[in-house]
Enzyme design. Sequence first.
Site, PDB file in Angstrom:
ATOM      1  N   TYR A  59     132.901  75.510   9.904  1.00 34.28           N
ATOM      2  CA  TYR A  59     131.502  75.038   9.828  1.00 34.28           C
ATOM      3  C   TYR A  59     131.012  75.251   8.398  1.00 34.28           C
ATOM      4  O   TYR A  59     131.724  75.805   7.552  1.00 34.28           O
ATOM      5  CB  TYR A  59     130.627  75.824  10.811  1.00 34.28           C
ATOM      6  CG  TYR A  59     130.757  77.317  10.632  1.00 34.28           C
ATOM      7  CD1 TYR A  59     131.660  78.056  11.401  1.00 34.28           C
ATOM      8  CD2 TYR A  59     130.031  77.993   9.652  1.00 34.28           C
ATOM      9  CE1 TYR A  59     131.815  79.417  11.208  1.00 34.28           C
ATOM     10  CE2 TYR A  59     130.193  79.350   9.447  1.00 34.28           C
ATOM     11  CZ  TYR A  59     131.090  80.057  10.243  1.00 34.28           C
ATOM     12  OH  TYR A  59     131.256  81.394  10.034  1.00 34.28           O
ATOM     13  N   THR A 110     128.131  87.466   6.870  1.00 38.67           N
ATOM     14  CA  THR A 110     128.753  88.728   7.313  1.00 38.67           C
ATOM     15  C   THR A 110     129.867  89.193   6.376  1.00 38.67           C
ATOM     16  O   THR A 110     130.222  90.367   6.401  1.00 38.67           O
ATOM     17  CB  THR A 110     129.335  88.554   8.724  1.00 38.67           C
ATOM     18  OG1 THR A 110     130.319  87.510   8.695  1.00 38.67           O
ATOM     19  CG2 THR A 110     128.242  88.248   9.720  1.00 38.67           C
TER      20      THR A 110
HETATM   21  N1  DGL Z   1     131.052  82.415   4.492  1.00 39.70           N
HETATM   22  C1  DGL Z   1     130.839  83.586   5.328  1.00 39.70           C
HETATM   23  C2  DGL Z   1     129.611  84.354   4.838  1.00 39.70           C
HETATM   24  O1  DGL Z   1     128.630  83.710   4.423  1.00 39.70           O
HETATM   25  C3  DGL Z   1     130.631  83.214   6.757  1.00 39.70           C
HETATM   26  C4  DGL Z   1     130.740  84.403   7.632  1.00 39.70           C
HETATM   27  C5  DGL Z   1     129.423  84.782   8.267  1.00 39.70           C
HETATM   28  O2  DGL Z   1     128.329  84.699   7.669  1.00 39.70           O
HETATM   29  O3  DGL Z   1     129.516  85.276   9.392  1.00 39.70           O
HETATM   30  O4  DGL Z   1     129.639  85.592   4.877  1.00 39.70           O
END
Ligand code: DGL
Length: 358
Positions: free
Chosen positions: A55, A121
Amino acid sequence: MFQKSRHAAAALFAMLFLFTAAVHAQTARLPRVSILATGGTIAGTGATSTTTVGYTAATVGVQALIAAVPEIAKVASISGEQVFQIASENMGNEHWLVLAKRVNALLAQPDVDGIVITHGTDTLEETAYFLNLVVKSRKPVVLVGSMRPSTALSADGPINLYNAVNLAGSPAAVGKGVLVAMNDQIHAARDVTKSNTTTADTFRTTELGMIGYIQGGKPYFYREVTRKHTADTEFDVSRLDVLPQVDVAYAYANVGDVAVKALVASGAKGLVHAGVGNGSLPAKTRPALIAAREKGVVIVRAARVGQGIVARNGEANDDQLDFVVADTLSPQKARILLMLALTRTSSTREIQRMFHTY
Ligand code: DGL
């Protein structure tokens, strides 16, 4: 005489009425929580409702995040700000300085009771620990994200955000340091880590333990953090526009000294060695670390294993080498503490104290 006492009684009654009204207003008013959005999966969107990987992160704005959880308005008086809109693998020192200054400015306002930061995350644990070391307030600061994008079946973002707002508005969260609210759990910033690439229960404080739960929107605490944080911190970023360069060199079987030498040559002022086992120094890497120290680079011995204390003078004679040990901090969090330590001192004795304090 009688007239005077009547006026005094009336004045007293009026004062009592106003006081009661003020107390009622204070207890009746909802907590005032500011939501600072930075991006991540919680603001992500996928092509279909079953798209839980592949996504796009950081596409949904803060007002849409808030609008998607109307229940929030029943538990807090909310304001929202879009501070950044990035995937958190791209979070950098400059983002942290902007975020920390905004958080401290908001928390200094009497009309702000707590802050929620929505965040990707991937580096959420690092931002949480950085803020744990530089926020100058006892008011709650809660980081929250999600493992599924907002468009997914059983997206975890809405309930995580609802929980985070309840936690940030709760008097029980005051003085607990920066917190991470994910998957109905409350973790302390210092020790939590993302432990799984994709599952909703990814945030864990494996051995030292999470500090509470959120159930039915209410926080329940079962542990206290023992290391200094937030209002008790000695670090101040209010006048900083840049942080010292500190990097991490990862150890593994057959590792040499190329990474260490390259990082030092690139200008690192501090180097965290993510050693194998109890922070062991491979023979091929050791001379480069010693040479770096002789150049004035501060070396911190951490461990890649994830749990446990890196023993000072255990796998290396830190007293003789003039190295620092990371205590139980992960390499990525040791980097943060070393960066902030170097804004105050280059004394390894002082820096070692900091690693045993925060
Ligand atoms: N690209 C990751 C981030 O923005 C996606 C993971 C997430 O947010 O859970 O940390």
